[in-house]
Design an enzyme around this catalytic site. Structure first.
Site, short mmCIF file in Angstrom:
data_model
loop_
_atom_site.label_atom_id
_atom_site.label_comp_id
_atom_site.label_asym_id
_atom_site.label_seq_id
_atom_site.Cartn_x
_atom_site.Cartn_y
_atom_site.Cartn_z
N ASP A 113 0.83 -1.21 0.00
CA ASP A 113 0.00 0.00 0.00
C ASP A 113 0.86 1.26 0.00
O ASP A 113 0.48 2.29 -0.53
CB ASP A 113 -0.94 -0.01 1.20
CG ASP A 113 -1.84 -1.23 1.15
OD1 ASP A 113 -2.51 -1.40 0.13
OD2 ASP A 113 -1.83 -2.03 2.10
N GLY A 126 -5.69 -5.05 1.59
CA GLY A 126 -6.61 -6.13 1.20
C GLY A 126 -6.88 -7.11 2.33
O GLY A 126 -7.54 -8.14 2.12
N GLU A 132 0.67 -12.83 4.35
CA GLU A 132 1.70 -12.20 3.49
C GLU A 132 3.02 -12.10 4.24
O GLU A 132 4.10 -12.35 3.69
CB GLU A 132 1.24 -10.80 3.06
CG GLU A 132 0.09 -10.84 2.07
CD GLU A 132 -0.48 -9.48 1.75
OE1 GLU A 132 -1.11 -9.36 0.69
OE2 GLU A 132 -0.33 -8.54 2.55
N LYS A 150 2.23 4.46 -4.82
CA LYS A 150 2.65 3.84 -3.55
C LYS A 150 4.01 4.33 -3.09
O LYS A 150 4.44 4.02 -2.00
CB LYS A 150 2.71 2.31 -3.69
CG LYS A 150 1.57 1.67 -4.43
CD LYS A 150 0.28 1.84 -3.68
CE LYS A 150 -0.89 1.14 -4.36
NZ LYS A 150 -0.76 -0.30 -4.42
#
Ligand code: 5RP
Length: 261
Positions: A113, A126, A132, A150
């Site tokens: 992000d 998300g 992750e 970003k």
């Protein structure tokens, strides 16, 4: 008459604003693709185990990965970071595995992000930050792919939604209060859009989005937040990424490595 004139000028301006935000969005999509293709081309080789991130940018990386597997007859094993990533791997006919069978990955590729000058990341827009981070932590190399929006000097400059923090559902109120008390700002429960109530993660937890008020020492803050009972994981990825690829508005790809201290 004059009022009608102003109204039509207003409509024209609004229309051109809509057009320019649409063309910005089109450029961002193209930029995601550029970054994703560069990362897959530069970091994936035959006989590797590859961590597959989550989000919209990773879709392009999986497209390219599947293309290379077909064209170059590569033997690639994929470990997903979410339900979405698992679906992508299966839809593209790639080989799906997990950390039980492949606890060591050659490379993990994922979106972000926000990426600051040190390659500290905010992830979890998300809601997949925990898996992750686990997968990235199991990889020899962790590579980030992102579009120009970003790219940031300091966290919070570009991403305004705060740091996602995955919490055990029963603890969301005390965790939120502790974060506000210790670090300031506000940690709000993320609500679902097409469902009543909160977002529920792939791990059946909730997400708090912590809007911080000022820059912090992210490594210390990350460790401190993780110590709060009920916190599962934070979306602060500190000292994990070894390279970021940014697709730019002019069609180029910029590469950022962490600064050498
Ligand atoms: C999901 C993530 C994503 O990688 C991050 O939100 C970036 O997504 P996108 O590629 O759609 O901008 O951390 O938890």
């Amino acid at each position: 008459m004059r009022a009608r004139g102003w109204a039509s000028i207003g409509r024209l301006l609004a229309g051109s604003q809509r057009l320019s935000s649409r063309s910005h969005a089109v450029m961002a999509e193209e930029a995601k693709k550029l970054a994703a293709y560069a990362a897959v081309d530069n970091h994936v080789q035959n006989n590797q185990v590859v961590g597959v991130g989550s989000g919209s940018t990773i879709v392009y990386a999986v497209d390219r990965l599947a293309e290379r597997v077909r064209q170059e007859k590569l033997n690639i094993i994929c470990v997903p970071t979410s339900f979405q990533a698992r679906q992508l791997i299966l839809q593209h006919g790639l080989t799906l595995s997990d950390l039980d069978r492949h606890p060591e990955l050659d490379v993990a590729i994922d979106g972000a992000d926000e990426v600051d000058a040190d390659l500290t990341l905010i992830k979890g827009g998300g809601g997949c930050l925990t898996q992750e981070k686990i997968v990235a932590g199991c990889a020899k190399h962790f590579v980030v792919i992102a579009d120009f929006r970003k790219d940031s000097k300091a966290l919070g400059q570009q991403w305004k939604k705060g740091v996602p923090i995955e919490v055990i559902p029963m603890a969301y109120v005390p965790v939120s209060r502790t974060i506000a008390k210790c670090f300031g700002g506000e940690a709000k429960l993320r609500m679902a859009v097409s469902k009543a109530g909160p977002v529920v993660t792939d791990n059946s937890n909730f997400i708090l989005d912590w809007k911080f008020e000022h820059a912090h020492k992210w490594k210390e803050v990350n460790t401190a937040i993780k110590m709060i009972p009920g916190v599962v994981e934070t979306g602060l990825f500190v000292g994990m990424a070894e390279r970021a690829y940014f697709g730019m508005e002019d069609g180029s790809v910029q590469v950022r490595d962490p600064p050498v201290n």
